[in-house]
Structure formats: C-alpha cells, structure tokens
Scaffold this active site. Structure first.
Site, PDB file in Angstrom:
ATOM      1  N   HIS A  19       0.843  -1.205   0.000  1.00  0.00           N
ATOM      2  CA  HIS A  19       0.000   0.000   0.000  1.00  0.00           C
ATOM      3  C   HIS A  19       0.877   1.254   0.000  1.00  0.00           C
ATOM      4  CE1 HIS A  19      -3.162  -2.667   2.148  1.00  0.00           C
ATOM      5  NE2 HIS A  19      -3.554  -2.489   0.909  1.00  0.00           N
ATOM      6  N   LYS A  43     -18.247  -5.865   8.019  1.00  0.00           N
ATOM      7  CA  LYS A  43     -16.995  -6.619   8.190  1.00  0.00           C
ATOM      8  C   LYS A  43     -16.535  -6.528   9.631  1.00  0.00           C
ATOM      9  CE  LYS A  43     -14.331  -7.065   3.931  1.00  0.00           C
ATOM     10  NZ  LYS A  43     -13.112  -6.586   3.250  1.00  0.00           N
ATOM     11  N   ARG A  92      -1.802  -6.072  -8.557  1.00  0.00           N
ATOM     12  CA  ARG A  92      -0.572  -6.811  -8.251  1.00  0.00           C
ATOM     13  C   ARG A  92      -0.309  -7.885  -9.302  1.00  0.00           C
ATOM     14  NH1 ARG A  92      -3.011  -8.129  -2.525  1.00  0.00           N
ATOM     15  NH2 ARG A  92      -4.698  -8.377  -4.021  1.00  0.00           N
ATOM     16  N   SER A 130      -3.187  -7.810   2.722  1.00  0.00           N
ATOM     17  CA  SER A 130      -3.512  -7.638   4.149  1.00  0.00           C
ATOM     18  C   SER A 130      -4.023  -8.951   4.736  1.00  0.00           C
ATOM     19  CB  SER A 130      -4.581  -6.560   4.327  1.00  0.00           C
ATOM     20  OG  SER A 130      -4.125  -5.328   3.851  1.00  0.00           O
TER      21      SER A 130
HETATM   22  O1  PNS Z   1      -8.877  -2.868  -1.105  1.00  0.00           O
HETATM   23  P1  PNS Z   1     -10.255  -3.315  -0.702  1.00  0.00           P
HETATM   24  O2  PNS Z   1     -10.365  -3.516   0.756  1.00  0.00           O
HETATM   25  O3  PNS Z   1     -10.675  -4.481  -1.513  1.00  0.00           O
HETATM   26  O4  PNS Z   1     -11.229  -2.069  -1.084  1.00  0.00           O
HETATM   27  C1  PNS Z   1     -12.509  -2.236  -1.585  1.00  0.00           C
HETATM   28  C2  PNS Z   1     -13.197  -0.867  -1.693  1.00  0.00           C
HETATM   29  C3  PNS Z   1     -13.215  -0.143  -0.365  1.00  0.00           C
HETATM   30  C4  PNS Z   1     -12.482  -0.022  -2.718  1.00  0.00           C
HETATM   31  C5  PNS Z   1     -14.642  -1.132  -2.199  1.00  0.00           C
HETATM   32  O5  PNS Z   1     -15.223  -2.143  -1.434  1.00  0.00           O
HETATM   33  C6  PNS Z   1     -15.527   0.101  -2.135  1.00  0.00           C
HETATM   34  O6  PNS Z   1     -15.340   1.042  -2.868  1.00  0.00           O
HETATM   35  N1  PNS Z   1     -16.505   0.071  -1.207  1.00  0.00           N
HETATM   36  C7  PNS Z   1     -17.427   1.177  -0.984  1.00  0.00           C
HETATM   37  C8  PNS Z   1     -18.842   0.809  -1.412  1.00  0.00           C
HETATM   38  C9  PNS Z   1     -18.998   0.956  -2.910  1.00  0.00           C
HETATM   39  O7  PNS Z   1     -18.823   2.008  -3.480  1.00  0.00           O
HETATM   40  N2  PNS Z   1     -19.376  -0.174  -3.565  1.00  0.00           N
HETATM   41  C10 PNS Z   1     -19.551  -0.239  -4.992  1.00  0.00           C
HETATM   42  C11 PNS Z   1     -18.292  -0.737  -5.682  1.00  0.00           C
HETATM   43  S1  PNS Z   1     -18.485  -0.863  -7.431  1.00  0.00           S
END
Ligand code: PNS
Length: 177
Positions: A19, A43, A92, A130
């Site tokens: 990150h 979560k 990645r 993570s």
């Molecule tokens: O790195 P991560 O933890 O997989 O991040 C996921 C994240 C936070 C980017 C994604 O879950 C998100 O944007 N969540 C907010 C809700 C949202 O906008 N959902 C629609 C996604 S298309």
C-alpha cells in the site's frame, strides 16, 4: 491549472508495504491523494477504524500531498464530496484484474466522470495482501519486511500474547531445544 485530487480507497486492515509503495507512486502523479479507509459495518476487521487511521497517518506523514480520511457508503459519492476526479487502485497480478475491472466499470456507470487509475506496486510486493499478513501474524509467522515496523508492533499487541512469534521461538542459550 486544475488541481487533480485522487482517492485511494480500501480497508487497509492492516496497511502493508505494498500500500505504501502505491501511495508513494500516486503522490508523484496526483496533486493531492486522499487515502480513504472504508467504514464497513458488515466486516469484522482486526484493527478498528481508529487504529487503521492512526497507523496510516503515521506512515504517510512524509508525503505532504497525502492525507488520510474515512468514508462510508458509496465510494463514488465520497469522491464527489471531496472533489476527487480519480480513484487509485493497485493491480498486483492478473488475478486482481477481473475484480478491479468489474469495480472500475461499475463505478464508471455510477459516476462517468470519475476515472480509475491502476498502478502496479513494486514486484517485491506482488504477492502481498492484508489478508495474508493477518493470517501469518495470527499463526505466529514472520511478517518482517511485509509491513512497516509500526504495524509489526501493533499486530504483536493485538494478537493473543500466548501466540509466539518465530523470533521468540529461537532456543535460548544453554537450553536444549
Ligand atoms: O482494497 P479493498 O479492501 O478491496 O477495497 C474495496 C473498496 C473499499 C475499494 C470497495 O469495497 C468500495 O469502494 N466500497 C465502498 C462501497 C462501494 O462504493 N461499492 C460499490 C463498488 S463498485
């Protein structure tokens, strides 16, 4: 000239060196980069939102154009609130691509002017996540070099003290193992 504000959203539970690598790269191409930590009531994270924010703030302190924030709800709505025109996401390996593409295209459908920018972290972090860091730390494995020292310390404090880390498993002098 227009200032380009980008958000780098994620759970960061915990933040990894991958990150930070991406944040450093992003800080070089955007005028302002907001690391946006998701508050997700569904979560059950290892680190609280406050803990994740505090660690992220400490580790991003060197970059003057990077700040840390927390958001909930739709990421595209948050982007409007902070006037971001781009979203930074890391890829990645090819296995990330399908999920990231789906999310980027869905976000584009929701907010056509918000651009998703993919960047690749250094190769050394291509297998780092993570989830794996949490699992290895919880099972007593060595996570040195995968996360900053601060996170290593916080993981030690967080995880049950009865779980011994590899370095504490070394036989002590004069004792047969
Ligand atoms: O790195 P991560 O933890 O997989 O991040 C996921 C994240 C936070 C980017 C994604 O879950 C998100 O944007 N969540 C907010 C809700 C949202 O906008 N959902 C629609 C996604 S298309």
């Amino acid at each position: 000239m227009k200032k380009v504000i980008a958000i780098y959203p994620g759970s960061f539970d915990p933040l990894t060196n991958g990150h930070l690598d991406l944040i450093e790269r992003g800080s070089k191409i955007f005028d302002e980069l907001i690391v946006a930590i998701l508050r997700n009531p569904e979560k059950d994270p290892l680190f609280s939102l406050g803990e994740r924010r505090e660690m992220m703030e400490a580790m991003t302190e060197p970059w003057r154009n990077v700040r840390v924030d927390v958001f909930e709800g739709l990421m595209v709505d948050y982007a409007v609130r902070v006037k971001a025109s781009a979203v930074l996401r890391g890829i990645r390996a090819i296995s990330d691509y399908e999920y990231e593409l789906q999310m980027a295209l869905m976000n584009r459908k929701l907010s056509p002017t918000l651009e998703t920018v993919f960047m690749m972290p250094a190769e050394a972090y291509s297998y780092l996540s993570s989830r794996l860091v949490r699992e290895i730390a919880q099972l007593g494995g060595n996570i040195d070099g995968l996360v900053p020292e601060l996170v290593v310390q916080r993981l030690r404090e967080k995880i049950d003290p009865s779980i011994k880390f590899q370095e504490t498993r070394k036989p002590s002098k004069g004792k047969k193992s």
